[in-house]
Design a protein around this motif. Structure first.
Motif, PDB file in Angstrom:
ATOM      1  N   ASN A 157     -70.686 183.427 100.329  1.00 52.14           N
ATOM      2  CA  ASN A 157     -70.766 184.795 100.837  1.00 52.14           C
ATOM      3  C   ASN A 157     -69.460 185.178 101.526  1.00 52.14           C
ATOM      4  O   ASN A 157     -68.956 186.293 101.353  1.00 52.14           O
ATOM      5  CB  ASN A 157     -71.952 184.922 101.799  1.00 52.14           C
ATOM      6  CG  ASN A 157     -72.243 186.349 102.182  1.00 52.14           C
ATOM      7  OD1 ASN A 157     -71.428 187.022 102.787  1.00 52.14           O
ATOM      8  ND2 ASN A 157     -73.436 186.822 101.841  1.00 52.14           N
ATOM      9  N   SER A 207     -71.430 192.356 102.463  1.00 52.39           N
ATOM     10  CA  SER A 207     -71.822 190.988 102.784  1.00 52.39           C
ATOM     11  C   SER A 207     -73.342 190.843 102.833  1.00 52.39           C
ATOM     12  O   SER A 207     -73.906 189.860 102.328  1.00 52.39           O
ATOM     13  CB  SER A 207     -71.214 190.573 104.131  1.00 52.39           C
ATOM     14  OG  SER A 207     -71.537 189.232 104.441  1.00 52.39           O
ATOM     15  N   TYR A 211     -75.785 188.762 100.365  1.00 52.92           N
ATOM     16  CA  TYR A 211     -76.732 187.790 100.937  1.00 52.92           C
ATOM     17  C   TYR A 211     -78.122 187.982 100.323  1.00 52.92           C
ATOM     18  O   TYR A 211     -78.784 186.994  99.943  1.00 52.92           O
ATOM     19  CB  TYR A 211     -76.770 187.981 102.453  1.00 52.92           C
ATOM     20  CG  TYR A 211     -78.015 187.474 103.145  1.00 52.92           C
ATOM     21  CD1 TYR A 211     -78.268 186.113 103.265  1.00 52.92           C
ATOM     22  CD2 TYR A 211     -78.928 188.370 103.697  1.00 52.92           C
ATOM     23  CE1 TYR A 211     -79.407 185.645 103.903  1.00 52.92           C
ATOM     24  CE2 TYR A 211     -80.067 187.917 104.340  1.00 52.92           C
ATOM     25  CZ  TYR A 211     -80.300 186.559 104.442  1.00 52.92           C
ATOM     26  OH  TYR A 211     -81.432 186.101 105.075  1.00 52.92           O
TER      27      TYR A 211
END
Length: 220
Positions: A157, A207, A211
């Motif tokens: 990530n 991000s 995720y």
């Protein structure tokens, strides 16, 4: 880590103090009051004594520089950090010191050829371009980069987020440089702030979305 970069720390610190030396050389030519602040329209709206500006600005930036280095080097995750990422920590304050010192003295002596708002927008834009180029090379840590929980907890990530942010910040930097050439200085300033905030929010959102994708695909 500190010993390894000691030479760079000394050189960068001396560069920050360079405007103070120039101020001492120009001391008798400088007026009693020097500009210390410009508003969004590029107009001077703050003044300080000659001694405060010559000594205070350089020493203040030197203190900020050392604080950034101390915080960064104290982070255990930065022991194996990319040298290009650390380059930003070591050289942003020296570049800012030279820019601020030069514009302050040139303004005080009536020799500045460009308005401060354009200078700062161009500097900010190029800084974002440089940061954007270095972000993808930044390894996981607690002090540099996009430090959202999903990136800090997962290397995949982190890498994906910083590749995205790097491209985005380069584009934002180019946009901010172009804003410097708008005829409406104050509008350019506020648009640049909006661009910076949008880039920061977009990087964090990316991000989080990445995720969620990792969770769906069982890669978390």
């Amino acid at each position: 880590m500190f010993k390894k970069n000691l030479k760079k720390i000394i050189i960068s610190s001396l560069i920050i103090l360079l405007p103070m030396l120039v101020g001492l050389i120009l001391w008798n030519r400088l007026p009693e009051l020097l500009p210390t602040h410009w508003n969004a329209a590029g107009e001077i709206d703050g003044w300080g004594s000659r001694a405060m500006v010559v000594f205070g600005e350089s020493l203040g930036l030197l203190g900020i520089h050392w604080l950034c280095i101390a915080v960064c080097f104290a982070d255990p995750r930065n022991k194996g950090q990319s040298g290009k990422a650390l380059w930003l920590v070591l050289w942003v304050c020296p570049a800012l010191a030279v820019l601020v010192g030069a514009t302050t003295y040139l303004t005080a002596l009536g020799l500045q050829p460009f308005s401060m708002d354009k200078i700062m927008l161009i500097f900010m834009g190029f800084l974002f371009i440089v940061i954007g180029n270095y972000l993808p090379k930044c390894r996981r840590n607690y002090t540099i980069g996009i430090k959202v929980p999903w990136a800090l907890d997962n290397e995949e990530n982190w890498n994906a987020t910083h590749r995205f942010a790097g491209k985005l910040w380069v584009l934002c930097g180019i946009a901010i440089v172009l804003l410097a050439f708008l005829p409406w200085a104050e509008l350019g300033f506020w648009l640049s702030i909006a661009i910076l905030l949008a880039a920061a929010v977009a990087s964090c959102v990316y991000s989080y979305v990445y995720y969620r994708k990792q969770l769906r695909e069982g890669r978390w």
